[in-house]
Design a protein around this motif. Structure first.
Motif, PDB file in Angstrom:
ATOM      1  N   ARG A 184     -10.868  -3.036   3.467  1.00 30.85           N
ATOM      2  CA  ARG A 184     -12.046  -3.551   3.253  1.00 30.85           C
ATOM      3  C   ARG A 184     -12.128  -4.544   2.056  1.00 30.85           C
ATOM      4  N   ILE A 185     -11.187  -4.419   1.031  1.00 35.54           N
ATOM      5  CA  ILE A 185     -10.978  -5.458   0.149  1.00 35.54           C
ATOM      6  C   ILE A 185     -10.542  -6.707   0.851  1.00 35.54           C
ATOM      7  N   MET A 186      -9.419  -6.571   1.791  1.00 36.81           N
ATOM      8  CA  MET A 186      -8.961  -7.691   2.307  1.00 36.81           C
ATOM      9  C   MET A 186      -9.962  -8.621   3.076  1.00 36.81           C
ATOM     10  N   ALA A 196      -7.425   5.552   1.504  1.00 40.24           N
ATOM     11  CA  ALA A 196      -6.836   4.485   0.639  1.00 40.24           C
ATOM     12  C   ALA A 196      -6.718   3.230   1.550  1.00 40.24           C
ATOM     13  N   THR A 197      -6.226   3.361   2.902  1.00 42.55           N
ATOM     14  CA  THR A 197      -5.889   2.250   3.621  1.00 42.55           C
ATOM     15  C   THR A 197      -7.237   1.565   4.011  1.00 42.55           C
ATOM     16  N   ASN A 233       1.033  -1.160  -0.100  1.00 41.07           N
ATOM     17  CA  ASN A 233       0.127  -0.129  -0.009  1.00 41.07           C
ATOM     18  C   ASN A 233       0.988   1.093  -0.178  1.00 41.07           C
ATOM     19  N   LEU A 234       1.009   1.782  -1.314  1.00 41.65           N
ATOM     20  CA  LEU A 234       1.670   2.964  -1.495  1.00 41.65           C
ATOM     21  C   LEU A 234       0.826   4.505  -1.710  1.00 41.65           C
ATOM     22  N   ALA A 235      -0.583   4.167  -1.552  1.00 40.22           N
ATOM     23  CA  ALA A 235      -1.335   5.100  -2.406  1.00 40.22           C
ATOM     24  C   ALA A 235      -1.467   6.548  -1.221  1.00 40.22           C
TER      25      ALA A 235
END
Length: 298
Positions: A97-99, A91-92, A65-67
């Motif tokens: 949520r995706i994970m 973003a984090t 995660n670099l966003a």
């Protein structure tokens, strides 16, 4: 491995993507553009109303995660600081949520962070064991960013935070602005010149992030070269590599007038050592500043 990257088209993200492809990994870049595939990179839409990236990411082994809004974009106005902060939190949160939505959870989340979490000091030496946290805007942002990413541990995901130093690259990051005065034959030390600069070549950043995935690193790890340097000496080495003179110091008050609060990035610093990387056997490609700068400007 299958590795997903947010911020994959940015300064660090491009270098990480290049490395992962060279190593034979499958790369999934989360972006606001339409879904597409090129070579070994799959671009997956996210952070838009019609996006459902979790449908494309089952079986992912790792997230990087670099966003986040670049801290180098413009002056740090109240609006810009809020943008820098919110972009990282939002973003984090979406990564979390995706994970959570994935049937097969990734094994590890490597989250970007920064040595700006440590208080500025000309005397102290910071390692990952240092518990001091600064009180300024950057320190608060980094601290909260790490705490947000840490929530992934509740999903049984290993979380590591790469605390980036000053990342050196030819066309992005801080180096082009630092080199510009020398290229114009007016370069010199910034402020007192005694402030520490904990730097790292962008290629070593990419190598360190992949190393954190492949080794059981968790929690903070400093992504800095093993030989930090004071700003005065950095300027002398930069001037030698560029074959330009190193003149009188640039007064700190002029930078504060020009950059405002953002000037702390160059007139304050921390002496930071990458203890975790070294103890785990990481080998720096560019441990010494002269070699790093020579490589960048060859």
């Amino acid at each position: 491995m299958k590795i997903a990257i947010t911020g994959g088209t940015g300064f660090v993200g491009r270098e990480v993507t290049k490395l992962l492809i060279e190593k034979g990994h499958d790369v999934f870049i989360l972006s606001r553009s339409v879904n597409k595939q090129t070579n070994k990179v799959t671009y997956i839409k996210w952070l838009t109303e019609d996006a459902a990236p979790e449908k494309e990411l089952n079986g992912i082994d790792a997230f990087i995660n670099l966003a986040g809004e670049s801290i180098n974009n413009g002056r740090w106005t109240t609006t810009q600081k809020q943008k820098i902060y919110d972009s990282r939190m939002q973003a984090t949160e979406e990564v979390l949520r995706i994970m959570e939505a994935l049937t097969d959870k990734p094994k590890v989340l490597v989250n970007a962070s920064a040595i700006g979490i440590y208080p500025a000091s000309n005397e102290k030496i910071y390692t990952e064991q240092s518990l001091e946290v600064g009180t300024d805007f950057l320190a608060k942002t980094v601290h909260d960013w790490e705490q947000k990413a840490k929530l992934a541990e509740s999903l049984d995901v290993r979380v590591a935070y790469g605390r980036f130093g000053i990342i050196l690259g030819k066309s992005d990051g801080a180096l082009p602005l630092m080199a510009l005065p020398y290229k114009m034959f007016v370069g010199g030390s910034i402020g007192s010149g005694q402030n520490w600069m904990s730097w790292i070549h962008v290629k070593d950043v990419a190598n360190a992030l992949l190393f954190a995935i492949e080794h059981e690193i968790h929690g903070p790890f400093n992504v800095t070269a093993p030989e930090p340097i004071i700003m005065k000496e950095f300027g002398k080495i930069l001037s030698a590599v560029l074959k330009r003179p190193h003149y009188f110091p640039v007064p700190a008050f002029l930078l504060k007038m020009a950059l405002g609060e953002k000037s702390q990035l160059v007139i304050e610093g921390q002496h930071v050592l990458p203890e975790v990387l070294l103890k785990n056997g990481f080998t720096f490609e560019f441990p010494h500043l002269p070699n790093a700068l020579t490589n960048i400007y060859q």
